[in-house]
Structure formats: C-alpha cells, structure tokens
Scaffold this motif. Structure first.
Motif, mmCIF file in Angstrom:
data_model
loop_
_atom_site.group_PDB
_atom_site.id
_atom_site.type_symbol
_atom_site.label_atom_id
_atom_site.label_comp_id
_atom_site.label_asym_id
_atom_site.label_seq_id
_atom_site.Cartn_x
_atom_site.Cartn_y
_atom_site.Cartn_z
ATOM 1 N N ARG A 189 6.338 -65.353 12.106
ATOM 2 C CA ARG A 189 7.233 -64.184 11.082
ATOM 3 C C ARG A 189 7.852 -63.320 11.814
ATOM 4 N N THR A 190 7.104 -62.708 12.762
ATOM 5 C CA THR A 190 7.799 -61.357 13.219
ATOM 6 C C THR A 190 8.555 -61.480 14.515
ATOM 7 N N GLY A 191 8.549 -62.889 14.915
ATOM 8 C CA GLY A 191 9.485 -62.946 16.043
ATOM 9 C C GLY A 191 8.544 -63.291 17.436
ATOM 10 N N THR A 192 7.348 -63.152 16.949
ATOM 11 C CA THR A 192 6.255 -63.734 18.196
ATOM 12 C C THR A 192 5.298 -64.488 17.577
ATOM 13 N N PHE A 193 4.728 -65.355 17.971
ATOM 14 C CA PHE A 193 4.006 -66.321 17.246
ATOM 15 C C PHE A 193 2.703 -65.603 16.417
ATOM 16 N N PHE A 194 2.259 -64.569 17.049
ATOM 17 C CA PHE A 194 1.460 -63.646 16.061
ATOM 18 C C PHE A 194 1.897 -62.380 16.195
ATOM 19 N N GLY A 195 1.657 -61.417 15.281
ATOM 20 C CA GLY A 195 2.166 -60.292 15.132
ATOM 21 C C GLY A 195 1.678 -59.395 16.147
ATOM 22 N N GLU B 97 11.798 -68.062 18.214
ATOM 23 C CA GLU B 97 13.000 -67.284 18.814
ATOM 24 C C GLU B 97 13.996 -66.918 17.588
ATOM 25 N N ASN B 98 14.010 -67.964 16.806
ATOM 26 C CA ASN B 98 15.026 -67.867 15.605
ATOM 27 C C ASN B 98 14.690 -66.661 14.795
ATOM 28 N N SER B 99 13.480 -66.756 14.412
ATOM 29 C CA SER B 99 12.993 -65.538 13.724
ATOM 30 C C SER B 99 13.333 -64.260 14.360
ATOM 31 N N LYS B 100 13.166 -64.142 15.680
ATOM 32 C CA LYS B 100 13.445 -62.709 16.398
ATOM 33 C C LYS B 100 14.946 -62.551 16.396
ATOM 34 N N LEU B 101 15.867 -63.396 16.631
ATOM 35 C CA LEU B 101 17.381 -63.339 16.559
ATOM 36 C C LEU B 101 17.925 -63.068 15.302
ATOM 37 N N ARG B 102 17.425 -63.982 14.161
ATOM 38 C CA ARG B 102 17.930 -63.616 12.920
ATOM 39 C C ARG B 102 17.380 -62.269 12.332
ATOM 40 N N GLY B 103 16.139 -61.810 12.710
ATOM 41 C CA GLY B 103 15.648 -60.781 12.297
ATOM 42 C C GLY B 103 16.394 -59.558 12.794
ATOM 43 N N GLU B 104 16.940 -59.543 13.843
ATOM 44 C CA GLU B 104 17.845 -58.428 14.355
ATOM 45 C C GLU B 104 18.827 -58.615 13.800
#
Length: 442
Positions: free
Chosen positions: A252-258, A333-340
C-alpha cells in the motif's frame, strides 16, 4: 435498463428491511437506501445494478490491492475448496496452504519477524496481538505488564480490545464499557510517549501499538525520526512494539510493509486486508523470532487463544495467489510510482482550489485537508468533506470523508492503477472542487 432499475429498487427495499450496515447512519440508510448496489468489479472500477461504473478510489476499504475481477483468485479459491476448504488448526492440526503462506509472509516481513498466527481480519489480529503481548509478560514472570498504549487519532478495529485501543474517541464512545488498561499518547510526539510511560509506570506496560500511517484517522504521516525514537524508547523500557499494518501492508505505501520506510522492526506486526486483497477473509500477527522462541521455551500449557477460521485453507490459498500477483506484476513498485503522481496531482489541485489545505501521500494512501482559509488552516463550521464525497461519486469517483478531528478526504486506490487512471481521478477531483467552491463561495 428498466429491468435493472426494477431489480435495483427491489434490492434497495430489501436492504433497508434486512441489512444492517457497518459504520453507517442507520437513519440515513432507512431514508435513502444504499448509495450503490455493486454487481461487478474490474481493475479499479466498480459497476452497480443500474449499470453505472465508478472508480474505486478507496480500494473499497483500503484492501482490494490487486484490483477487482481477478479470475486467478477465484480459481485459486475453487481449486482449494474442491480439495479441502477448511480444517481445524487447533491441537497441532495443519494444512498446506496455511504452512506455505506463513512461510511466504515470514520471508517478506522486515527483520526477524518470523512466526505467524492467523486470524480472520484486522480487528482479530490486533486483539490477538494484545492478548499475546499480555500472555508473554505472564510467561516472563511480569504479570503486572498489561497496559496497552496507542496513539491519538489511531484506528485499530471494532472488536472489544481493538475498539478500546483506538485513539479516535467516537469509536470508544459508541459503547459504555470499554476494556480496561488501554491508554493514549499524543500521536506525533515521541516525547509524549516517554511521558505517558513514565506516568503509568514502565513495569505496568505490555506494549505500544502504532500504525505506520494512520488511515481512518485521516492519513496522518509521522514526522521524520518518530518511529526510530519510538523503537528506542520501547527498547529502553522493555516494552513490546506492535505495528498495526492492517491497512499499510502488502504494498500500500510503496514498500511491502509500511514500517520498511522507517527502518524499524517491531516485535509484532498485525496484517489483514491486502493479504488477500479482500477476496477472502484473512488476517494475522507476525511475531519476532526471539519472542517466538520465548513462547516455545516458557509456555508449558495450551495456548488458549484461537479462532475457528485461524489458518483457513481456502483463504490461505487465496493469500498465496494474491502475493504471487503482487510480486509478478511489480505492484509494490507501481504503488510507489503512482503514489508520487497522486501526490503531484494533489499539489496541483491545492494550487488551484482555495478549499484545499494540507495534502499528503505515501505510496497509494493519501489525504487532502479541507479548509476555509489556506493560510490559517481554519476549517468550515460544518465539515465539507462529506459533501465533496457525494459530489465526486456523482462524477464517477468513490472516496471517503474523515471528520473526527479535521475535515479530510482520504484515498487508497488499487495498486494496479495506471498513470492515465491517476490523471482521471485528478480530473474528476478538479471538477468536483470547482463545483463545491461555486456553491460555497457564491
């Protein structure tokens, strides 16, 4: 469409008569019926009984990480149910999916977190962590260590222990008899935690529980260094640190666990939601290896805690396939990029609309504060976020309002979301804010 409309009307009346909804104003449900009756999901989209399709900007309840309509997960459930849907995990009985999933989660968890106790969901996971923490101190010969400290604005679920640990007071006020020995400290201050520990007495405290990012409290992100300081304080006073990763786990946060963002390893980590992306009910607690070994060495009697569906074979099979999808499609990784990109979009909206205050996001969990004055942060007399949520839904986007402490919109779209879909979300929000501002400032 006429037939669908008729079906929708019938279902709406049955809903009002027979279905008591969680976290819903009962009077509102009775007056208006269900806002949506969903019949189908695909990716980030949901379609209702009347054929209206909307973007699920919340992953339903922060949990549909791999998106809707995943036939692979249905097939995994079918295959396991055809062989063995369920068998008890009590009294050392076991099953292969539970063993495989526990092993997989241990391999993904930070640091020395290594042993898994399965539950059916987040509230059960947090209640389990509290009971295990207290039992741990009984085994260690310190039975007075029973207090649990949590942060203000925290949310840990609605089971009795989880409710009592929740730092959002309205949830505790819902009942007139909360569980004892739960205490609350100011949510963004490690110094306040130390003061609370000193006041209550370190020798009476079993554990401190914290979300890496507070979700239902408004997507509140702690200041830099906070979690490192908290870890040091817990170590100094011999207090167990529990991470509530029910929302933040599984990418969810762009890493496997926050907690990976902060370089901190808790003693226990609670999970649920994203472990199956909502396709089956499952949660759990991951325990550090040193604590696990203490339990093995010191516990001579039966561990008198467990749920009927702990280690449910079908749910665990779905969890395994869900993690396979997360890894195969690089969704962390998609969570990280799309989150940005999501945060960039929030900032663009902030520069354009004067009712937008503080914006924040970490991966694909974000928040927008609604204010009357951007300079002072002054809010409106009545919360505006619920009106914005309704307006966004009309325009095809589901989001959520949080009004416990501040007037806030929160977001958590599925981790499969694309750059173009993020842009569509921002466009809908732009139109929504424009419409609301025209009403408010006319």
């Amino acid at each position: 469409m006429l037939k669908e409309s008729t079906v929708g009307q019938e279902l709406a009346e049955l809903d009002k008569k027979h279905f008591i909804h969680p976290t819903t104003a009962i009077s509102q449900q009775q007056a208006n019926g269900p806002a949506f009756i969903f019949t189908e999901g695909n990716g980030i989209h949901l379609t209702d009984v009347n054929g209206k399709t909307v973007i699920d900007g919340m992953s339903s309840l922060w949990n549909v990480n791999v998106g809707h309509g995943r036939e692979e997960l249905g097939e995994a459930a079918k295959q396991q149910m055809s062989k063995l849907a369920f068998t008890s995990s009590f009294s050392t009985y076991s099953n292969e999916p539970a063993i495989r999933l526990a092993t997989k989660i241990a391999s993904l968890a930070p640091g020395n977190l290594n042993a898994v106790f399965f539950t059916s969901g987040g509230s059960e996971s947090n209640d389990t962590a509290f009971k295990l923490a207290r039992h741990y101190w009984i085994l260690k010969g310190q039975p007075n260590r029973k207090k649990i400290i949590s942060r203000t604005k925290s949310y840990h679920g609605v089971a009795m222990g989880a409710t009592s640990a929740t730092g959002l007071k309205p949830f505790r006020d819902f009942t007139n008899s909360n569980a004892p020995d739960f205490y609350y400290t100011e949510g963004m201050s490690s110094a306040a935690l130390r003061e609370t520990i000193e006041k209550e007495g370190p020798e009476t405290i079993a554990a401190f529980i914290t979300e890496p990012v507070q979700g239902a409290g408004g997507v509140n992100i702690a200041p830099e260094g906070y979690f490192q300081e908290v870890r040091d304080i817990c170590d100094e006073y011999g207090i167990l640190m529990i991470a509530d990763e029910v929302i933040t786990g599984f990418g969810r946060t762009g890493t496997f666990f926050g907690m990976e963002h902060f370089g901190v390893v808790p003693d226990m980590l609670c999970f649920a939601k994203g472990v199956t992306s909502g396709y089956a009910q499952l949660g759990g607690v991951i325990m550090s290896e040193p604590i696990h070994q203490d339990f093995i060495a010191l516990s001579k009697d039966t561990l008198l805690h467990g749920y009927t569906y702990s280690g449910h074979a079908m749910a665990c099979a779905v969890g395994l396939k869900n993690i396979e999808i997360i890894e195969r499609e690089n969704l962390v990784e998609n969570s990280k990029l799309r989150g940005e990109e999501l945060l960039k979009g929030f900032k663009k909206l902030q520069s354009k609309h004067k009712i937008i205050g503080h914006v924040r996001a970490l991966g694909l969990i974000g928040g927008i504060q609604i204010v009357k004055d951007q300079q002072t942060g002054e809010g409106f007399d009545a919360p505006l976020a619920p009106r914005i949520v309704n307006e966004a839904a009309k325009r095809g986007l589901i989001i959520r309002a949080v009004v416990f402490d501040q007037d806030t919109l929160v977001f958590a779209p599925p981790l499969v979301i694309t750059k173009q879909e993020i842009e569509k979300m921002i466009d809908i929000l732009d139109e929504t804010f424009q419409a609301i501002e025209e009403e408010v400032f006319q």
